[in-house]
Enzyme design. Structure first.
Site, PDB file in Angstrom:
ATOM      1  N   LYS A  10       0.868  -1.196   0.000  1.00 37.43           N
ATOM      2  CA  LYS A  10       0.000   0.000   0.000  1.00 37.43           C
ATOM      3  C   LYS A  10       0.888   1.224   0.000  1.00 37.43           C
ATOM      4  O   LYS A  10       1.794   1.327   0.831  1.00 37.43           O
ATOM      5  CB  LYS A  10      -0.875  -0.021   1.257  1.00 37.43           C
ATOM      6  CG  LYS A  10      -1.617   1.257   1.542  1.00 37.43           C
ATOM      7  CD  LYS A  10      -1.486   1.722   3.000  1.00 37.43           C
ATOM      8  CE  LYS A  10      -0.085   2.161   3.346  1.00 37.43           C
ATOM      9  NZ  LYS A  10       0.045   2.915   4.620  1.00 37.43           N
ATOM     10  N   ASP A 120      -5.359   1.389   8.772  1.00 41.67           N
ATOM     11  CA  ASP A 120      -5.082   1.150   7.350  1.00 41.67           C
ATOM     12  C   ASP A 120      -5.849  -0.053   6.792  1.00 41.67           C
ATOM     13  O   ASP A 120      -5.814  -0.292   5.583  1.00 41.67           O
ATOM     14  CB  ASP A 120      -3.589   0.849   7.146  1.00 41.67           C
ATOM     15  CG  ASP A 120      -2.778   2.120   6.950  1.00 41.67           C
ATOM     16  OD1 ASP A 120      -3.374   3.173   6.690  1.00 41.67           O
ATOM     17  OD2 ASP A 120      -1.541   2.026   7.058  1.00 41.67           O
TER      18      ASP A 120
HETATM   19  O1  C5P Z   1      -4.341   1.788  13.652  1.00 44.78           O
HETATM   20  P1  C5P Z   1      -2.898   1.445  13.634  1.00 44.78           P
HETATM   21  O2  C5P Z   1      -2.552   0.298  14.553  1.00 44.78           O
HETATM   22  O3  C5P Z   1      -2.345   1.279  12.275  1.00 44.78           O
HETATM   23  O4  C5P Z   1      -2.175   2.737  14.218  1.00 44.78           O
HETATM   24  C1  C5P Z   1      -0.948   2.688  14.886  1.00 44.78           C
HETATM   25  C2  C5P Z   1      -0.808   3.951  15.704  1.00 44.78           C
HETATM   26  O5  C5P Z   1      -0.684   5.084  14.856  1.00 44.78           O
HETATM   27  C3  C5P Z   1      -1.990   4.281  16.590  1.00 44.78           C
HETATM   28  O6  C5P Z   1      -1.888   3.643  17.829  1.00 44.78           O
HETATM   29  C4  C5P Z   1      -1.880   5.787  16.727  1.00 44.78           C
HETATM   30  O7  C5P Z   1      -0.899   6.121  17.684  1.00 44.78           O
HETATM   31  C5  C5P Z   1      -1.349   6.204  15.378  1.00 44.78           C
HETATM   32  N1  C5P Z   1      -2.430   6.616  14.468  1.00 44.78           N
HETATM   33  C6  C5P Z   1      -3.032   7.852  14.647  1.00 44.78           C
HETATM   34  N2  C5P Z   1      -4.036   8.244  13.795  1.00 44.78           N
HETATM   35  C7  C5P Z   1      -4.424   7.454  12.779  1.00 44.78           C
HETATM   36  C8  C5P Z   1      -3.806   6.195  12.570  1.00 44.78           C
HETATM   37  C9  C5P Z   1      -2.822   5.808  13.433  1.00 44.78           C
HETATM   38  O8  C5P Z   1      -2.681   8.597  15.558  1.00 44.78           O
HETATM   39  N3  C5P Z   1      -5.389   7.875  11.970  1.00 44.78           N
END
Ligand code: C5P
Length: 265
Positions: A10, A120
């Site tokens: 991606k 994602d």
């Molecule tokens: O959702 P994911 O596990 O991919 O996200 C990892 C970290 O990235 C989250 O815990 C958060 O700290 C940050 N994040 C964020 N805003 C988003 C996506 C991710 O702050 N939209």
């Protein structure tokens, strides 16, 4: 019967951070496309869950319920044997486990887009060019992205996503411009957009700056940018031979880097 699926890399062609919610998650506006390189997955129904991981980036990938692919099967309400050929660097801004999870949810025809598994995962479970907004939960199909010839480069630098968001100097940046209409130069449009996480990631892993400089020095590149929260970066080219020539030069000069020419669409 065994289901086979392909989990493409991606790539965030743009990634604007436009705000932060009270719960800490950031609001994003991102144009996401997918590569013709990726991980390979199989799923064979069975009474118990199991997972075998192999491939060039299998080291450190959990083979149990901690793996997003396993969690995706659970979310889809199925049990069985999963195999994962890990061809992509993970924790690298190109989808990693999110793309694996998204590809399996899509292949199983699961209604749940998988937001609970990561921000994602919804765009990865859609699996085609899309504008991603909200915290990643809003996925709008985008039709007019031309096929793009690219080189992806990962130097092995690791930048944890939460740390990159924390290092952001400004969180209320402008969103993307409207998508270009047919006939508008897509690369020119891309040049006016940004990855707002890029500068923050470089403060954590200065090596990303060296990767971007090496890509910028390639003959024929039209645009150089980081994907996601890093550390993988990409350059775009007009033709496949130009991308392949740049990949050859980069890989020769930097034998430790992961360098992949590919097509994004
Ligand atoms: O959702 P994911 O596990 O991919 O996200 C990892 C970290 O990235 C989250 O815990 C958060 O700290 C940050 N994040 C964020 N805003 C988003 C996506 C991710 O702050 N939209």
């Amino acid at each position: 019967m065994t289901t086979e699926c392909f989990a493409p890399a991606k790539i965030n062609l743009t990634l604007h951070v436009t705000g932060q919610r009270a719960d800490g998650y950031h609001l994003l506006d991102s144009l996401v496309v997918f590569a013709d390189v990726g991980d390979a997955i199989t799923f064979t129904p069975a009474p118990e869950m199991s997972l075998t991981v192999d491939g060039p980036f299998s080291t450190g990938v959990p083979c149990d319920g901690r793996n997003l692919l396993w969690k995706a099967a659970e979310l889809a309400g199925v049990t069985g044997h999963l195999t994962l050929q890990k061809n992509l660097p993970h924790g690298a801004g190109i989808g990693g486990g999110s793309s694996d999870a998204g590809a399996l949810l899509r292949a199983l025809g699961c209604d749940n887009a998988g937001l609970a598994l990561g921000a994602d995962v919804p765009v990865c479970s859609y699996g085609r060019a899309a504008r991603m907004q909200g915290i990643g939960d809003m996925v709008h199909p985008v039709a007019n992205v031309p096929p793009l010839f690219a080189v992806l480069v990962n130097s092995g630098a690791y930048v944890p996503t939460p740390q990159v968001f924390q290092a952001l100097a400004q969180k209320d940046n402008s969103g993307q411009e409207d998508m270009p209409q047919h006939g508008v130069d897509f690369t020119q449009w891309l040049h006016r957009q940004r990855n707002d996480l890029q500068a923050a990631a470089i403060t954590i892993a200065p090596e990303i700056g060296s990767v971007l400089a090496a890509l910028a020095a390639c003959d024929g590149q039209n645009l150089v940018r980081m994907s996601g929260s890093g550390a993988t970066c990409f350059a775009l080219f007009d033709t496949a031979p130009k991308a392949q020539a740049a990949a050859h030069t980069l890989a020769t000069a930097n034998p430790d880097w992961w360098v992949k020419p590919c097509v994004l669409s």
